[in-house]
Design a protein around this motif. Structure first.
Motif, mmCIF file in Angstrom:
data_model
loop_
_atom_site.group_PDB
_atom_site.id
_atom_site.type_symbol
_atom_site.label_atom_id
_atom_site.label_comp_id
_atom_site.label_asym_id
_atom_site.label_seq_id
_atom_site.Cartn_x
_atom_site.Cartn_y
_atom_site.Cartn_z
ATOM 1 N N THR A 164 36.931 6.215 87.223
ATOM 2 C CA THR A 164 38.054 6.026 86.303
ATOM 3 C C THR A 164 39.338 6.611 86.888
ATOM 4 N N PRO B 9 39.990 3.064 90.623
ATOM 5 C CA PRO B 9 39.093 2.857 89.486
ATOM 6 C C PRO B 9 38.316 1.543 89.585
ATOM 7 N N TYR C 255 39.655 0.447 83.598
ATOM 8 C CA TYR C 255 39.088 1.668 84.174
ATOM 9 C C TYR C 255 40.142 2.690 84.565
ATOM 10 N N SER C 256 41.371 2.225 84.767
ATOM 11 C CA SER C 256 42.437 3.055 85.321
ATOM 12 C C SER C 256 43.016 4.069 84.341
#
Length: 187
Positions: free
Chosen positions: A88, A69, A9-10
């Motif tokens: 995100t 995130p 997600y990062s």
DNA sequence: ACAGCGATTGACT
DNA sequence: GTCAATCGCTGTA
């Protein structure tokens, strides 16, 4: 199946939005498992995206988009619907992916009951519909999808022959120039 | 403090 | 195709 971790997600919001297609959203409630395959998503970024809640900087509601995130961002829309996003980008940078459509996998009976439907027609093909089917409300806002037991996303891929459709986002006034809506196979 | 309105849906003509 | 539902967030005062 492996749960998606923070590093997934990062990253860049558009990349995550695209790569969430085919992944499996899982909701566990009262010992039951409800799940669906993600087939439609939209990207919302921060300052620079006039359609995003984060456009004017952090507010009590949108500050979660600026946080770490892999966190669920659930908000109440039109006084009627709950909409589910996944935060995100790295901590401090705004971004989120709106989940707009699923294909049913597990818990079909419960989903149909939640949606007052007798078939799977129109069950999960909308952001407000999938939250109703999966019993996702504000109580899950801020939930960590990489650690929580009630809501998470696991690995999953596209099927042979499936392609990604790109289109403008819907339901917004500004920012329609960006092709930030993604969907698996034609409607 | 408050008016305006929204990342939608379903019912109805 | 049109439109009401329904409420909390947000910008402005």
């Amino acid at each position: 199946m492996k749960r998606l971790q923070s590093l997934f997600y990062s990253r860049d919001t558009i990349t995550v939005t695209r790569e969430l297609l085919g992944k499996i959203l899982v909701r566990e409630i009262e010992g039951e498992k409800i799940s669906g395959r993600i087939i439609e998503t939209e990207a919302y970024t921060g300052p620079g995206d006039p359609a995003s809640h984060a456009f004017r900087g952090p507010t009590p509601r949108s500050r979660i988009m600026f946080g770490p995130p892999g966190i669920a961002y659930v908000y109440f829309c039109y006084g009627v619907h709950h909409l589910l996003n996944v935060v995100t980008e790295k901590d401090g940078t705004a971004g989120a992916v709106l989940l707009r459509g699923l294909e049913p996998l597990e818990g079909l009976d419960r989903m149909m009951k939640n949606r007052s439907r007798k078939t799977e027609n129109g069950l999960l093909d909308g952001p407000g519909k999938l939250t109703q089917a999966l019993e996702i409300t504000l109580s899950l806002n801020g939930d960590n999808l990489t650690k929580g037991k009630e809501l998470y996303i696991i690995e999953g891929g596209t099927k042979p022959g499936e392609q990604i459709i790109t289109a403008p986002r819907v339901g917004i006034k500004d920012g329609t120039d960006k092709l930030w809506r993604f969907r698996l196979r034609p409607i």
